[in-house]
Design an enzyme around this catalytic site. Structure first.
Site, PDB file in Angstrom:
ATOM      1  NE  ARG A 107      -0.876   9.796  -3.267  1.00  0.00           N
ATOM      2  CZ  ARG A 107       0.215   9.108  -2.954  1.00  0.00           C
ATOM      3  NH1 ARG A 107       0.104   8.028  -2.201  1.00  0.00           N
ATOM      4  NH2 ARG A 107       1.398   9.490  -3.386  1.00  0.00           N
ATOM      5  CG  HIS A 154       1.104   8.680   3.242  1.00  0.00           C
ATOM      6  ND1 HIS A 154       0.514   9.642   2.466  1.00  0.00           N
ATOM      7  CD2 HIS A 154       1.616   7.770   2.350  1.00  0.00           C
ATOM      8  CE1 HIS A 154       0.654   9.353   1.195  1.00  0.00           C
ATOM      9  NE2 HIS A 154       1.328   8.212   1.096  1.00  0.00           N
ATOM     10  N   GLY A 158      -2.528  -3.374 -10.379  1.00  0.00           N
ATOM     11  CA  GLY A 158      -1.188  -3.073 -10.865  1.00  0.00           C
ATOM     12  C   GLY A 158      -0.163  -3.836 -10.054  1.00  0.00           C
ATOM     13  CB  THR A 167      -1.924   0.996   1.411  1.00  0.00           C
ATOM     14  OG1 THR A 167      -2.230   0.006   0.404  1.00  0.00           O
ATOM     15  CG2 THR A 167      -2.093   0.385   2.788  1.00  0.00           C
ATOM     16  CD  GLU A 202      -1.472  11.832   3.807  1.00  0.00           C
ATOM     17  OE1 GLU A 202      -0.304  12.078   3.437  1.00  0.00           O
ATOM     18  OE2 GLU A 202      -2.092  10.803   3.479  1.00  0.00           O
ATOM     19  CB  ALA A 255       2.141   1.923   2.685  1.00  0.00           C
ATOM     20  CB  ILE A 300       0.653  -2.109  -5.049  1.00  0.00           C
ATOM     21  CG1 ILE A 300       1.861  -1.180  -5.112  1.00  0.00           C
ATOM     22  CG2 ILE A 300       0.214  -2.316  -3.601  1.00  0.00           C
ATOM     23  CD1 ILE A 300       1.570   0.248  -4.682  1.00  0.00           C
TER      24      ILE A 300
END
Length: 335
Positions: A255, A302, A171, A253, A283, A304, A173
């Protein structure tokens, strides 16, 4: 000290939107977009990061919509905010992977709107994925520590130029990672169950691999860029990861939940992989997590998505989603 920022507090004729907590460095970007809400809704914004459910419920009293930043709306909290102690009818989530934070099926059943933000962090997340690769390859953090401690012996590095980068997901990213990696002189291959033909047509130098196992087995570095959906949750198995070659790198980066529970820890405990991880099943990462002690693993909390350009887009989209909810539109609606 917690501050409460309110817009148009005198406009009691307007519905109330509450942001019960926020990441500190997002406060100013949100404030820059307050004007978007003028004459549509009052906003009450709390400037700390509390995760206490009782306090969140107290702060959201009377809210018609809740802006969700960094807090998981579990079943109990959802019920309290929408049925028993509140009447919220919209959750505007400040991120893309909203399925990790809110039960979408339940919201759909209850007629509660859930919105997210889209494509806000393509560059930011891609750049951190590359940064993790660079850290694993050239050990900048370790070298900095050496010099500060008086050492000069250095660390042997790995060139990224000429290496094969396998992208799981292509996609926005993944495509941005590919553009950066291409500048490094890396060979790029992609596996994605839903690769868009136009994306590959625009990148003729990128090879499409038919199976994820083949991609794992033939890549020097594998970077994960799948969204979290019902289809992708747990979709990367230990058997898939077992195809990674000794000495290769794994970057996540995206999930943590796209990897089957326990599969990553089981593969890493062999000690023959390098990994750069920005996302985790729980987290903050628990102190007793085995990931903390595995050699060759770089961990980031987390972050990014946390960059100036991403924040500008994210905060604007959240505010526009809230306006759209009140005005009957469908901007960034997930359910």
């Amino acid at each position: 000290m917690t501050q409460i920022l309110e817009t148009q507090p005198e406009r009691t004729d307007l519905p109330l939107t509450v942001m019960p907590c926020v990441v500190a460095d997002m406060i100013e970007p949100f404030k820059a977009n307050f004007e978007v809400l003028r004459d549509v809704t009052r906003l009450r914004m709390y400037t700390d990061t509390t995760l206490d459910p009782d306090e969140i419920v107290r702060r959201c009293e009377g809210a018609d919509a809740v802006i969700v930043i960094g807090v998981h709306i579990d079943d109990n909290l959802y019920t309290r905010l929408t049925h028993t102690q509140g009447h919220a009818k919209c959750f505007a989530f400040g991120g893309t992977g909203v399925a990790s934070y809110i039960d979408l099926a339940r919201a759909r059943q209850d007629g509660v709107r859930v919105c997210n933000v889209r494509r806000y962090g393509d560059a930011a997340v891609a750049e951190l994925a590359i940064a993790l690769m660079m850290e694993l390859a050239r050990h900048v953090g370790e070298l900095d520590t050496q010099v500060r401690e008086g050492s000069w012996h250095g660390v042997f590095g790995t060139e990224l130029a000429g290496k094969t980068l396998g992208l799981v997901g292509f996609g926005g990213i993944g495509q941005h990672v590919a553009r950066i990696a291409n500048g490094f002189g890396m060979r790029i291959q992609v596996w994605n169950s839903h690769v868009h033909a136009d994306a590959l047509a625009a990148n003729p130098e990128i090879a499409l691999v038919d199976g994820i196992d083949d991609l794992m087995a033939t890549s020097d570095i594998v970077s994960l860029h799948l969204p979290l959906t019902d289809e992708t949750r747990g979709g990367i198995t230990f058997e898939n990861l077992n195809h990674l070659r000794p000495g290769s790198m794994l970057i996540n980066t995206a999930r943590a939940e796209i990897i089957a529970p326990g599969a990553l820890e089981r593969r890493l405990e062999r000690g023959d992989l390098l990994a750069g991880l920005d996302v985790f099943d729980k987290e903050p990462l628990p102190q007793d997590s085995p990931l903390r002690s595995v050699p060759g693993v770089v961990l980031t909390p987390h972050v990014a998505w946390r960059a100036d350009g991403a924040y500008a887009s994210l905060t604007r989209q959240v505010m526009e989603a809230i306006v759209s909810f009140y005005e009957g539109g469908d901007f960034n609606v997930v359910v």
